[in-house]
Scaffold this motif. Structure first.
Motif, short mmCIF file in Angstrom:
data_model
loop_
_atom_site.label_atom_id
_atom_site.label_comp_id
_atom_site.label_asym_id
_atom_site.label_seq_id
_atom_site.Cartn_x
_atom_site.Cartn_y
_atom_site.Cartn_z
N PRO A 193 3.96 -37.45 -21.58
CA PRO A 193 3.31 -36.87 -22.78
C PRO A 193 1.80 -37.13 -22.81
O PRO A 193 1.06 -36.34 -23.38
CB PRO A 193 3.99 -37.59 -23.95
N LYS A 194 1.38 -38.23 -22.17
CA LYS A 194 -0.06 -38.53 -22.15
C LYS A 194 -0.72 -38.11 -20.84
O LYS A 194 -1.93 -38.31 -20.68
CB LYS A 194 -0.28 -40.03 -22.38
N ASP A 195 0.05 -37.59 -19.92
CA ASP A 195 -0.48 -37.25 -18.59
C ASP A 195 -1.36 -38.38 -18.08
O ASP A 195 -2.54 -38.19 -17.75
CB ASP A 195 -1.27 -35.92 -18.64
N SER A 196 -0.77 -39.56 -18.02
CA SER A 196 -1.57 -40.75 -17.75
C SER A 196 -1.03 -41.62 -16.61
O SER A 196 -1.79 -42.20 -15.84
CB SER A 196 -1.62 -41.58 -19.04
N ARG A 232 -4.73 -34.35 -12.70
CA ARG A 232 -5.98 -34.04 -12.01
C ARG A 232 -6.24 -35.04 -10.88
O ARG A 232 -6.66 -34.66 -9.79
CB ARG A 232 -7.13 -34.03 -13.02
N ILE A 233 -5.98 -36.30 -11.14
CA ILE A 233 -6.20 -37.33 -10.11
C ILE A 233 -5.31 -37.06 -8.90
O ILE A 233 -5.75 -37.06 -7.75
CB ILE A 233 -5.92 -38.74 -10.69
N MET A 267 -6.86 -42.59 -17.94
CA MET A 267 -7.19 -42.06 -19.26
C MET A 267 -6.26 -40.88 -19.56
O MET A 267 -5.85 -40.16 -18.65
CB MET A 267 -8.65 -41.55 -19.27
N GLU A 268 -5.94 -40.71 -20.82
CA GLU A 268 -5.06 -39.61 -21.20
C GLU A 268 -5.54 -38.27 -20.64
O GLU A 268 -6.73 -37.97 -20.67
CB GLU A 268 -4.97 -39.50 -22.73
N GLY A 269 -4.59 -37.52 -20.12
CA GLY A 269 -4.93 -36.19 -19.63
C GLY A 269 -5.54 -36.15 -18.24
O GLY A 269 -6.03 -35.12 -17.81
N LYS A 284 -12.19 -41.99 -10.73
CA LYS A 284 -13.54 -41.93 -11.33
C LYS A 284 -13.94 -40.48 -11.61
O LYS A 284 -14.40 -40.15 -12.70
CB LYS A 284 -14.56 -42.57 -10.39
N LEU A 285 -13.76 -39.65 -10.60
CA LEU A 285 -14.20 -38.26 -10.73
C LEU A 285 -13.44 -37.54 -11.86
O LEU A 285 -14.04 -36.87 -12.71
CB LEU A 285 -14.00 -37.54 -9.39
N ALA A 286 -12.12 -37.74 -11.88
CA ALA A 286 -11.33 -37.08 -12.92
C ALA A 286 -11.70 -37.59 -14.30
O ALA A 286 -11.72 -36.83 -15.29
CB ALA A 286 -9.84 -37.31 -12.66
#
Lengths: 428, 428
Positions: B388-391, B363-364, B357-359, B417-419
């Motif tokens: 650009p989408k951090d995906s 984090r993952i 998912m974007e953003g 999942k957590l992120a």
């Protein structure tokens, strides 16, 4: 023997007839000889064939630090390879980056990197109006080809028996900010076999360059390439001398095993300061995923240490020496006393440098060629291929057999005589 | 499975607690896993160990044309090596130059040469105000690193399932003279495993570049790197297609045996037009005395022909496939239906591309790292490291064992999942 210059016109004309007849006889033999190539003979390559068995399907492929030599990784060389190349150059492993198969490529890449990205944060040379380079002459044509390729203005520096004319080097380097480098072959120089004296090395180390990005390109190509067991030249360690002089970053030293193991399949290295290593690696990490570590392992496991390298060079010398001596004997027997040329007996390296009478080198090489003997082109030992005196000729005795070498030297001496007589007649 | 986006805030909070507990449990295991490295596993390297016996002290070292592979000479590769690499790329030997140990270095050197000396007589890029480059994304970080290193402005081009968005490619290439190149991995692309369709290849070949020195950098890194015996992708021969379209000089194709024999100890090649080959050689003859011909001989004598290469790739696939399938199964089992990410099953190459998912990508990767799993950095698949989408996240299943891979994929899915839950909670 009477010097040719002291002969009368009539004597010269008579001599010319005799020499021309001898030359025509030689030409009729349809010889196919080559003294141009500074490459090892097959007999030398045979010396190292067993290296090819060293790393095989049963080998442990891990380096001393656990690196799998078969996989990606290890940008600057296996620890044991760094040590081997450091010992070869007489420096420390932490000063060494191991590269690919040829030091020439390291030099090209170093000039190219300086051109595109600059040296240690200084302006990239492509952004400068003018870059100059000092070229001790006679020198190595492939060095000059690199600087010419980048449009760098090359300045001739005469060689002395102790190395380049250091007064001139100091004058240029210490005063002209556009002088960014100098080509050096400090031990058994190409083509003269000159070994830089301790004083020369120390004067290099103590240069006070006007340009912060001036670098000495110290091509230690013949560092262990002695021709004799005794009379082995010693050269001061330039990396250490530069550090002592407070100029740690001023030198890039290069060496390779091209003429120890196999040309094209050897390993090459650079030795320099920590700051330079960090600077080089910034580009290197973009340019390569690392060099051939299996070949590094093969070399280290075969040679084991510096003594292994030295022992191999002794075997090379035993093959090379008779060829050098045969050539020198012919030059001595045929030309001494005639005052038509000078040469120096080298104690290492791959070449004999011959200086003909001014204005004769091109003619000699052309006469040789016509009679079936290929020589390095006259002028090749100078930047832009221009020998101002048209005098220097590089003789490469390594590749032919000793018999061929003697034939070739014989023909060469004859061509020297003939060209010299022609030249002297021009002014009689 | 209910999609996470359809969960209520309470459900998400509860889920977050559960996932956090699972994550803490995993973390407590002190795992040390790595899905970052696109490198072969030791088991793959073992497949080719017997290649090291192929050339040994008893070998005839002459190439098919009589070249002594141990000595200097032969700038562009032994004839039989050119043939092998040509067959690998699906082109003709006369279109091929064999280089050193890595295609990445050929690409770097090609950009560098264009920067310092220009392409086929055109202005060197260092003399231009602006040079731009098209970068299909997600793509290969080492490609982007080269163009970034030379200060070239990189423009993102979205990938489709048929290759780069060709409307956009045509718009830029055909109208902007400062666009000088494009990075392509046309078969089993890094990281998505996309194979360029015939239409895409033809549209590439029929570009009408505004810049005469525009070149397609066609990195055919995975040309024979199939994962399955059936479902093997076919790719049109770009060199031939460009010639047919009247654009013979528009492409440089690259390939290597790095992931066929040994990374770092393989052989690499470029395929291109006669005019480009002549242009490249002008610099190459200054840069190198030639590449490692003994290693060329070793490869040709071991693999014999293209069938030998293909047979070896089948053995590689048998080791790789279970790891890919284990990874894909975990993603399928753990994530399908949750709408927290998408991925495509690749049929070749070295990677699985995951779009979170974007953003969420950073984090993952950070969650993974904290729990002992190293992933390729989020953003690495985009120029300047900026997704650009951090995906997008690149998964490299080749190096770990299948067991490790399953553990790693499991942990990865948990972090996804957590992120994702964290992200959804931001807006609830």
């Amino acid at each position: 023997m009477k010097a040719y210059k002291d002969l009368s016109k009539d004597e010269l004309l008579k001599l010319k007839d005799e020499l021309t007849q001898q030359y025509e006889d030689k030409k009729a033999l349809g010889l196919r000889l080559n003294m141009a190539r500074g490459k090892p003979a097959a007999a030398q390559l045979n010396l190292t064939m067993d290296m090819l068995d060293t790393v095989n399907s049963a080998s442990d492929m891990l380096a001393s630090d656990g690196t799998d030599s078969r996989n990606y990784g290890c940008l600057d060389g296996l620890p044991e390879t760094k040590k081997l190349m450091a010992d070869m150059m007489g420096t420390n492993p932490e000063n060494v980056i191991v590269f690919g198969n040829a030091s020439l490529t390291i030099m090209y890449d170093s000039v190219s990197r300086s051109y595109t990205h600059g040296v240690c944060g200084n302006t990239p040379w492509c952004k400068l109006d003018k870059v100059k380079w000092l070229c001790p002459v006679p020198g190595y044509d492939r060095h000059f080809a690199i600087t010419e390729h980048f449009g760098i203005e090359m300045i001739n520096i005469p060689m002395t028996q102790d190395g380049p004319d250091m007064d001139l080097v100091e004058k240029y380097v210490n005063n002209d900010e556009s002088v960014k480098g100098i080509w050096c072959v400090p031990k058994y120089s190409n083509p003269q076999g000159v070994v830089y004296s301790d004083e020369t090395v120390k004067r290099f180390a103590n240069l006070k360059p006007a340009a912060k990005d001036f670098r000495i390109y110290w091509d230690n190509a013949y560092v262990i390439h002695h021709l004799y067991d005794d009379n082995q030249a010693e050269l001061l360690d330039i990396v250490g001398e530069c550090a002592k002089a407070g100029n740690p970053d001023m030198v890039y030293e290069f060496a390779s095993t091209s003429k120890v193991s196999f040309p094209g399949s050897g390993i090459a290295a650079m030795a320099t300061s920590a700051a330079n290593i960090a600077d080089v690696k910034k580009t290197m990490t973009i340019q390569t995923i690392g060099h051939d570590k299996i070949n590094q392992l093969r070399h280290v496991r075969y040679f084991k240490d510096i003594n292994g390298l030295k022992a191999k060079m002794k075997a090379h010398a035993e093959i090379m020496r008779p060829k050098f001596e045969a050539t020198l004997k012919v030059l001595e027997d045929e030309l001494s006393g005639l005052e038509v040329g000078t040469w120096v007996k080298p104690y290492g390296g791959y070449f004999i440098s011959f200086d003909a009478m001014e204005g004769c080198a091109k003619r000699i090489v052309s006469l040789c060629k016509e009679a079936g003997l290929v020589m390095t082109g006259a002028g090749a030992t100078f930047p832009y291929g221009r020998d101002p005196k048209d005098s220097n000729i590089r003789i490469a005795p390594s590749f032919p057999t000793p018999d061929e070498m003697e034939q070739a030297a014989d023909l060469f001496a004859l061509c020297v005589k003939l060209a010299s007589v022609e030249k002297l007649l021009e002014t009689k």
